[in-house]
Motif scaffolding. Structure first.
Motif, PDB file in Angstrom:
ATOM      1  N   GLU A  11       0.840  -1.201   0.000  1.00 10.45           N
ATOM      2  CA  GLU A  11       0.000   0.000   0.000  1.00 10.45           C
ATOM      3  C   GLU A  11       0.872   1.245   0.000  1.00 10.45           C
ATOM      4  O   GLU A  11       0.615   2.221  -0.708  1.00 10.45           O
ATOM      5  N   ASP A  82     -16.090   2.670   0.732  1.00 11.07           N
ATOM      6  CA  ASP A  82     -16.801   3.163  -0.437  1.00 11.07           C
ATOM      7  C   ASP A  82     -16.461   2.349  -1.686  1.00 11.07           C
ATOM      8  O   ASP A  82     -17.323   2.018  -2.488  1.00 11.07           O
ATOM      9  N   GLU A  83     -15.194   2.021  -1.844  1.00  8.51           N
ATOM     10  CA  GLU A  83     -14.740   1.304  -3.038  1.00  8.51           C
ATOM     11  C   GLU A  83     -14.961  -0.199  -2.945  1.00  8.51           C
ATOM     12  O   GLU A  83     -14.808  -0.905  -3.928  1.00  8.51           O
ATOM     13  N   GLY A  84     -15.269  -0.697  -1.735  1.00  8.05           N
ATOM     14  CA  GLY A  84     -15.463  -2.132  -1.576  1.00  8.05           C
ATOM     15  C   GLY A  84     -14.229  -2.881  -1.108  1.00  8.05           C
ATOM     16  O   GLY A  84     -14.243  -4.106  -1.011  1.00  8.05           O
ATOM     17  N   THR A  85     -13.151  -2.152  -0.817  1.00  8.33           N
ATOM     18  CA  THR A  85     -11.943  -2.824  -0.341  1.00  8.33           C
ATOM     19  C   THR A  85     -12.205  -3.538   0.996  1.00  8.33           C
ATOM     20  O   THR A  85     -11.714  -4.634   1.227  1.00  8.33           O
ATOM     21  N   LEU A  87     -15.107  -4.726   1.972  1.00  8.29           N
ATOM     22  CA  LEU A  87     -15.953  -5.888   1.700  1.00  8.29           C
ATOM     23  C   LEU A  87     -15.096  -7.035   1.174  1.00  8.29           C
ATOM     24  O   LEU A  87     -15.288  -8.198   1.529  1.00  8.29           O
ATOM     25  N   ARG A  88     -14.130  -6.700   0.313  1.00  9.35           N
ATOM     26  CA  ARG A  88     -13.194  -7.718  -0.182  1.00  9.35           C
ATOM     27  C   ARG A  88     -12.475  -8.364   0.997  1.00  9.35           C
ATOM     28  O   ARG A  88     -12.332  -9.591   1.058  1.00  9.35           O
ATOM     29  N   ARG A  90     -13.553  -8.689   3.963  1.00 14.38           N
ATOM     30  CA  ARG A  90     -14.475  -9.578   4.691  1.00 14.38           C
ATOM     31  C   ARG A  90     -14.700 -10.878   3.946  1.00 14.38           C
ATOM     32  O   ARG A  90     -15.093 -11.880   4.538  1.00 14.38           O
ATOM     33  N   ALA A  91     -14.485 -10.874   2.631  1.00 12.81           N
ATOM     34  CA  ALA A  91     -14.714 -12.076   1.829  1.00 12.81           C
ATOM     35  C   ALA A  91     -13.526 -13.035   1.892  1.00 12.81           C
ATOM     36  O   ALA A  91     -13.604 -14.133   1.368  1.00 12.81           O
ATOM     37  N   GLY A  95      -9.253 -11.901   6.439  1.00 14.78           N
ATOM     38  CA  GLY A  95      -9.111 -10.686   5.642  1.00 14.78           C
ATOM     39  C   GLY A  95      -9.160  -9.396   6.438  1.00 14.78           C
ATOM     40  O   GLY A  95      -8.369  -8.485   6.194  1.00 14.78           O
ATOM     41  N   ARG A 257     -21.678  -3.133   7.622  1.00 13.74           N
ATOM     42  CA  ARG A 257     -22.059  -3.546   6.277  1.00 13.74           C
ATOM     43  C   ARG A 257     -21.166  -2.875   5.271  1.00 13.74           C
ATOM     44  O   ARG A 257     -20.968  -1.672   5.316  1.00 13.74           O
ATOM     45  N   LYS A 259     -21.376  -2.106   2.138  1.00 10.16           N
ATOM     46  CA  LYS A 259     -21.806  -1.594   0.822  1.00 10.16           C
ATOM     47  C   LYS A 259     -21.973  -0.085   0.807  1.00 10.16           C
ATOM     48  O   LYS A 259     -22.414   0.508   1.726  1.00 10.16           O
TER      49      LYS A 259
END
Lengths: 259, 280
Positions: A11, A82-85, A87-88, A90-91, A95, A257, A259
């Motif tokens: 990063e 915001d970008e979903g990083t 959420l990624r 969490r998947a 993570g 959450r 999203k």
């Protein structure tokens, strides 16, 4: 853990390879500090043997740590969400932990670069003495590390609660208030006792105190509460913030959450 | 009986007063490619996100790989692959760095370079994810979804933005993974041709309920969408085209001139089904 460190390193490289972001990351403290130092750095502070530049140094470093952890980091995390990083993260197995360690590593690298720059300016230009003893270097090291750990997890939680990356601007006002009341800019003796006690709850106060203990000569102790460096207390308060944050942050982040 | 990998019974979920899922039952078997069809707002994404363990607050019985997704841990998560509908995460990361980083979360990941080559991303390896075209970004998402050798793969509209060639390559890859590695795939799509091509079974979700579930042919049967029988001399819509053909054969005492039987396409069956559900 190692994966998190590697993530933070990548990063950081990704950020440093972008010139605009590199300047942004450094402008906050090192550049401002450099300009101020060139301007008034070698004026002596009245009634002491230290220069204004030397006196500013611990405050600047303390604020760099505080604002990186509690302003820059929340902004990054809000953007990540915001970008979903997030959420990624969490998947993936482990993570969220890898993500948090990565962000903390990146923040630490940003800070170390900033602090190194400030000190590189401070020692030759501002008439600031380098820490005189190994003990003081040690104080500098642990205050920076523990001070960072105290704000990074809390910053992560703030970031995950912010409605969006732009809302991070809301953080500027409370940060300003704390900066004024924590003895970063003004000598503590000018503040009423109640205000000081409120400020003592927050990490910035102790980050600044620890850094003064490392970087200023004992001749300025007259301006300190009780005329002594209260390092034990600093370690306890910063430690509580760090432990509390490290325990709570992953738990809270998992519940948010993505999203 | 093959093992059941995903088992759902009486799943309900409401957002406030809106009942998004209203008693869903599903069984997915190992190695199966299963498609979830349904109009926008039918609850597809909510259902998939519950199975992925991203949503709580539902009631009913849900087991994915034998565990409740709301409570399962890292060992369970390592057996899933997730490709969500819109993903634009990690925009500053270079493609290869990101795939390698995600791969490092797993014990036995795929070879990163092989995977990039397989998905046609080899020449994008050094490009930042944020500047990829839509189709390439989607292929990156798929790469991230399967790099950990998952047992179950969730694909939420995976081929949006693919050109026909990329789509075909992707279909071949999924078919191969399902056949060779026993990968179970739950696919949601609006592309009926894709559903017909890839999946053994299709479930149609409308207003939070599974209206029908089965092979594309069974789906057509369930809807009883009529087939069209046409010959030189007339045409007829019928639910039993083979009986009509036999009758015609006898009437002409021999081959029927210009005989043509058109069974309903999946699209017709699907639209018919949605229409019936709406007017019910």
């Amino acid at each position: 853990m190692i994966l998190g460190l590697r993530r933070g390193w990548t990063e950081q490289l990704n950020q440093w390879s972008d010139r605009k972001e590199l300047i942004n990351a450094l402008a906050g403290s090192a550049l401002t500090y450099g300009l101020l130092t060139l301007w008034i750095g070698d004026t002596p502070v009245e009634g002491t043997t230290v220069t204004v530049g030397a006196f500013m140094t611990p405050g600047f470093i303390a604020f760099a740590i505080f604002s990186t952890g509690l302003m820059a980091l929340p902004m990054l995390i809000a953007a990540d969400r915001d970008e979903g990083t997030l959420l990624r993260a969490r998947a993936l197995p482990r993570g969220v932990r890898v993500y948090l360690v990565g962000r903390a590593t990146m923040m630490l690298l940003t800070l170390l670069a900033n602090i190194a720059l400030v000190l590189l300016i401070a020692f030759p230009l501002a008439g600031a003495p380098a820490p005189a003893t190994p003990g003081r270097w040690f104080t500098l090291a642990w205050v920076v590390v523990l001070g960072t750990l105290a704000v990074v997890p809390v910053g992560a939680v703030i970031g995950s609660l912010l409605p969006g990356p732009k809302a991070a601007a809301m953080l500027a006002l409370p940060a300003m208030l704390l900066m004024i009341t924590s003895g970063v800019m003004l000598p503590l003796e000018m503040l009423p006792g109640l205000v000081r006690h409120i400020a003592e709850v927050f990490p910035l106060y102790w980050q600044a105190l620890g850094l003064r203990a490392a970087l200023l000569p004992d001749s300025v102790l007259a301006a300190e509460v009780g005329h002594t460096w209260r390092l034990g207390q600093a370690a306890v308060v910063l430690g509580l913030w760090a432990v509390g944050g490290i325990v709570l942050a992953p738990w809270l982040l998992r519940r948010i959450r993505g999203k | 009986m093959r093992d059941v990998v995903i088992r759902v019974r009486g799943l309900r979920m409401a957002y406030g007063s809106v009942q998004v899922l209203d008693g869903v039952d599903l069984d997915l078997h190992r190695g199966e490619v299963f498609t979830l069809l349904g109009p926008n707002g039918a609850g597809k994404t909510t259902l998939v996100e519950i199975l992925e363990g991203f949503r709580t607050g539902w009631t009913g019985e849900v087991e994915v790989l034998g565990e409740n997704p709301a409570r399962a841990g890292d060992a369970w998560r390592a057996r899933l692959g997730v490709v969500m509908q819109t993903w634009r995460d990690h925009p500053r990361w270079r493609v290869r760095d990101l795939v390698a980083h995600v791969a490092a979360h797993y014990d036995d990941p795929r070879d990163v370079d092989d995977l990039l080559a397989e998905l046609g991303l080899a020449e994008s390896a050094g490009v930042r994810a944020g500047v990829l075209s839509g189709g390439r970004r989607r292929r990156l998402d798929v790469a991230l979804g399967i790099v950990g050798r998952p047992e179950v793969l969730f694909l939420d509209e995976p081929t949006t933005g693919f050109d026909p060639e990329a789509r075909r390559e992707f279909h071949l890859l999924i078919e191969r993974l399902a056949a060779e590695e026993g990968l179970t795939v739950l696919l949601t799509t609006h592309d009926l041709a894709e559903a017909e091509r890839l999946s053994g079974r299709i479930a149609v979700l409308v207003a939070g309920r599974v209206l029908t579930c089965g092979s594309p042919a069974e789906l057509a049967e369930a809807v009883r969408a009529p087939s069209l029988v046409r010959w030189d001399g007339g045409e007829l819509e019928t639910g039993d085209p083979s009986a009509v053909a036999w009758e015609l054969h006898q009437r002409y005492s021999g081959p029927v001139p210009g005989l043509e039987i058109r069974r309903p396409t999946l699209e017709e069956s699907y639209l018919d089904l949605i229409e019936k559900a709406r007017t019910r």
